[in-house]
Design a protein around this motif. Structure first.
Motif, short mmCIF file in Angstrom:
data_model
loop_
_atom_site.label_atom_id
_atom_site.label_comp_id
_atom_site.label_asym_id
_atom_site.label_seq_id
_atom_site.Cartn_x
_atom_site.Cartn_y
_atom_site.Cartn_z
N LEU A 82 0.83 -1.21 0.00
CA LEU A 82 0.00 0.00 0.00
C LEU A 82 0.86 1.26 0.00
N SER A 83 1.96 1.23 0.74
CA SER A 83 2.85 2.39 0.79
C SER A 83 3.46 2.67 -0.58
N TYR A 84 3.83 1.61 -1.28
CA TYR A 84 4.41 1.76 -2.63
C TYR A 84 3.39 2.39 -3.58
N LEU A 85 2.19 1.85 -3.60
CA LEU A 85 1.15 2.40 -4.48
C LEU A 85 0.80 3.83 -4.10
N PHE A 86 0.76 4.10 -2.79
CA PHE A 86 0.40 5.43 -2.29
C PHE A 86 1.45 6.47 -2.69
N SER A 87 2.73 6.09 -2.63
CA SER A 87 3.82 7.02 -2.89
C SER A 87 4.14 7.17 -4.37
N MET A 88 3.96 6.11 -5.14
CA MET A 88 4.39 6.10 -6.53
C MET A 88 3.32 6.59 -7.52
N TYR A 89 2.06 6.48 -7.13
CA TYR A 89 0.99 6.80 -8.09
C TYR A 89 0.04 7.86 -7.56
N ALA A 90 -0.46 8.68 -8.48
CA ALA A 90 -1.42 9.73 -8.12
C ALA A 90 -2.84 9.22 -8.33
N PHE A 91 -3.66 9.34 -7.31
CA PHE A 91 -5.07 8.97 -7.41
C PHE A 91 -5.86 9.78 -6.39
N LYS A 92 -7.16 9.82 -6.54
CA LYS A 92 -8.01 10.65 -5.70
C LYS A 92 -8.27 9.99 -4.33
N GLY A 93 -8.47 10.85 -3.34
CA GLY A 93 -8.86 10.38 -2.02
C GLY A 93 -7.71 9.96 -1.13
N LYS A 94 -6.48 10.43 -1.41
CA LYS A 94 -5.32 10.00 -0.62
C LYS A 94 -5.45 10.42 0.86
N LYS A 95 -5.90 11.67 1.08
CA LYS A 95 -5.99 12.16 2.45
C LYS A 95 -7.00 11.33 3.25
N LEU A 96 -8.15 11.05 2.63
CA LEU A 96 -9.18 10.24 3.30
C LEU A 96 -8.65 8.84 3.59
N LEU A 97 -7.98 8.24 2.61
CA LEU A 97 -7.43 6.91 2.79
C LEU A 97 -6.43 6.88 3.95
N GLN A 98 -5.58 7.90 4.01
CA GLN A 98 -4.58 7.92 5.07
C GLN A 98 -5.22 8.04 6.45
N ILE A 99 -6.25 8.87 6.55
CA ILE A 99 -6.96 9.01 7.83
C ILE A 99 -7.59 7.68 8.23
N LEU A 100 -8.22 6.98 7.26
CA LEU A 100 -8.85 5.69 7.54
C LEU A 100 -7.81 4.65 7.97
N VAL A 545 -3.33 21.67 13.30
CA VAL A 545 -2.28 22.39 14.03
C VAL A 545 -0.97 22.40 13.24
N THR A 546 -0.62 21.24 12.68
CA THR A 546 0.64 21.14 11.94
C THR A 546 0.50 21.59 10.48
N LYS A 547 -0.74 21.89 10.06
CA LYS A 547 -1.03 22.30 8.67
C LYS A 547 -0.46 21.30 7.67
N SER A 548 -0.69 20.03 8.00
CA SER A 548 -0.17 18.95 7.16
C SER A 548 -1.31 18.10 6.62
N ASP A 549 -1.18 17.68 5.37
CA ASP A 549 -2.18 16.79 4.77
C ASP A 549 -1.77 15.33 4.89
N THR A 550 -0.57 15.08 5.38
CA THR A 550 -0.09 13.71 5.49
C THR A 550 0.45 13.46 6.89
N ILE A 551 0.42 12.19 7.29
CA ILE A 551 0.95 11.79 8.58
C ILE A 551 1.85 10.59 8.35
N THR A 552 3.10 10.71 8.79
CA THR A 552 4.04 9.59 8.66
C THR A 552 4.78 9.43 9.97
N MET A 553 5.59 8.37 10.06
CA MET A 553 6.40 8.14 11.26
C MET A 553 7.87 8.21 10.91
#
Length: 553
Positions: A82-100, A545-553
């Motif tokens: 999932l990380s590979y597909l998420f990082s390598m390809y552009a598609f709609k709903g990334k922010k929602l998917l990441q929150i889920l 607060v962080t004004k970020s659309d993505t969350i990673t570790m």
């Protein structure tokens, strides 16, 4: 840069922190060791020999390894894909998917187990549909397969978050160079990308393994006779026919040794494969079309929806009318009304107890990270090592350690006799969840040039003033990122709290667990939904607060 040990603000703070760790971490663990090897005042290893001589006990350790290794494997496969597909390809709903994906990982695993019982248990919705409507043979989710399913779907998001963060540090020119040499597709994935991600994958795998190895609630709810190590420790310590604290302590020591060996092996492998990389041109997500686009959407949304299905169904059932263990027709807010009437204190406890613990975590993390990075000496290095111990020690073990150590106070003197109070849960949450904020704060501080602080010193600013007004504000992003992870894991904490709580200090995870055991599924569903709402709210607040659309570790 090493500094001489001088008596100043940093000396005082390092000594205070060291004493705190000695009291609330080293002392409890030493007490467990003492309880395990001294029988009636005599040095004895009989408890350990009993464990290894009887297959009933040793098999539980084998079971835990089977479950943890299998779950880690599947979590790695799903998370990396999932990380590979998420990082390598552009598609709609990334922010929602990441929150889920994050929601799927941050809720307590035992809640996922309870949800899957509602779906795939003997009387589950999907089970009934498959067996009664489609004529499938009878099956159930209990035992080894059920535990692995819950852990895999619950823990793959941790791999996803780690690896997605690592993808952002890979320079796109490396991938372009590999492509120009004819290394593309799956070949490039295994020959180029995976080697670059090895340190991150090992770090994520350790976290997944330890979470699966130390989890208590999931095997208790869905194991049905498939005994695992944390469950054995809990049962030996709190038994209906009188617990054996000495034997439980010996099991706890075995768990600590195993966790330490795995942690050191992971550290060795990570250091051996570590390297630095400058990402001047980060990987850019490519537009995709045709069948490739369809497959990416199917995999990403399909896996995430399956992982979230228990959460969605849990929310749905929380609005259904219930009679004990049975969901009846019609919808209402009765489950929520009963939850607030009967478990109101537990809901409040789940907010104010972690909130106090979070303040402690933030203050300690700021000082510990600064001491570890800027004030290196023997004491601060010791503190840095001690701070990571709770990261690998199972929660059940820590719970037993706190009970043994603080039931009658330190050395039986009555001092710090905090067992049965909210204080013992606050301390346990602080100690166990502190490593998340420390690591994040250290990473943030290491990116701040020391020349900035030296410039402030040259302009006449005191060390304390520079620390408060310059260093801490610059560390803020790392502090907040670590704090939100600590906060969310505190909200769902069960394995330690189940041993430490009283009627007055019960939290929502404990309440959900006890209500499921009692068969009050409606109340359990309502409480689980409230926990999910708190998690989602915390994540959205963090992103704002962080004004970020993505969350990673």
């Amino acid at each position: 840069m090493k500094r001489k040990f001088q008596f100043n603000l940093w000396t005082i703070s390092s000594l205070v922190i060291l004493l705190t760790y000695l009291l609330f971490l080293v002392y409890p663990i030493v007490n467990i060791l003492k309880n395990a090897i001294f029988v009636k005042g005599q040095l004895s290893f009989s408890n350990f020999s009993t464990f290894f001589s009887k297959s009933y006990y040793s098999q539980t350790l084998v079971n835990s390894f089977k479950v943890s290794i299998t779950a880690t494997f599947f979590a790695l496969v799903i998370g990396i894909t999932l990380s590979y597909l998420f990082s390598m390809y552009a598609f709609k709903g990334k922010k929602l998917l990441q929150i889920l994906i994050i929601i799927a990982s941050m809720s307590a695993p035992f809640i996922g187990a309870y949800s899957w019982i509602l779906l795939l248990g003997r009387s589950g919705v999907i089970t009934k549909f498959l067996t009664q409507t489609l004529g499938f043979p009878k099956f159930d989710i209990y035992g080894f397969s059920g535990i692995v399913l819950v852990f895999s779907l619950q823990l793959f998001p941790l791999i996803f978050l780690y690896v997605t963060g690592a993808f952002s540090s890979i320079d796109n020119s490396i991938l372009e160079a590999a492509e120009s040499m004819g290394c593309t597709g799956i070949k490039r994935f295994f020959k180029v990308l995976i080697p670059l991600l090895v340190p991150t994958i090992l770090a994520g795998a350790l976290l997944v393994f330890m979470r699966a190895f130390s989890d208590f609630g999931t095997p208790m709810l869905i194991g049905e006779g498939y005994r695992t190590f944390p469950v054995l420790i809990y049962q030996q310590f709190i038994s209906e026919v009188g617990g054996n604290s000495a034997f439980a302590s010996s099991l706890a020591i075995i768990a600590i040794i195993i966790a330490l060996i795995i942690f050191l092996a992971q550290k060795y492998a990570s250091n051996k494969n570590s390297f630095s990389m400058s990402s001047l041109h980060p990987v850019e997500a490519k537009e995709i079309h045709g069948i490739k686009k369809v497959l990416v959407y199917l995999v990403m949304y399909g896996v995430v929806l399956v992982a979230m299905m228990p959460q969605f169904y849990l929310i749905y059932t929380s609005f259904m009318n219930t009679k004990g263990m049975v969901f009846v027709k019609g919808f209402s807010l009765n489950s929520y009304k009963e939850a607030f009437n009967r478990m109101g204190p537990a809901i409040l406890n789940s907010i104010y107890i972690p909130a106090i613990a979070l303040v402690v975590v933030i203050v300690f993390a700021i000082f510990i990270s600064y001491l570890a990075v800027r004030q290196k000496n023997l004491v601060t290095s010791t503190i840095d090592i001690l701070s990571m111990i709770p990261y690998i020690v199972p929660g059940t073990v820590m719970g037993i350690a706190f009970l043994i150590s603080f039931n009658k106070g330190i050395f039986g003197s009555g001092l710090v006799a905090i067992a049965g109070t909210a204080m013992i849960i606050i301390v346990s949450l602080s100690v166990r969840r502190l490593p998340y904020t420390i690591r994040s704060s250290v990473a943030s501080l290491m990116q701040i040039p020391i020349s900035i602080e030296e410039a402030a010193d040259n302009l006449g600013s005191s060390r304390l003033n520079t620390f408060i007004k310059i260093t801490v504000p610059m560390m803020l992003s790392g502090i907040i990122a670590g704090a939100i992870l600590s906060w969310i894991t505190m909200l769902s904490e069960l394995s330690t709290s189940i041993l430490l709580y009283t009627v007055n200090t019960k939290t929502m995870p404990v309440a959900v667990y006890t209500e499921v055991i009692r068969g009050n599924y409606g109340i359990a569903a309502a409480l689980s939904t409230i926990l999910t709402a708190l998690t989602v709210g915390s994540l959205l607040l963090f992103m704002k607060v962080t004004k970020s659309d993505t969350i990673t570790m």
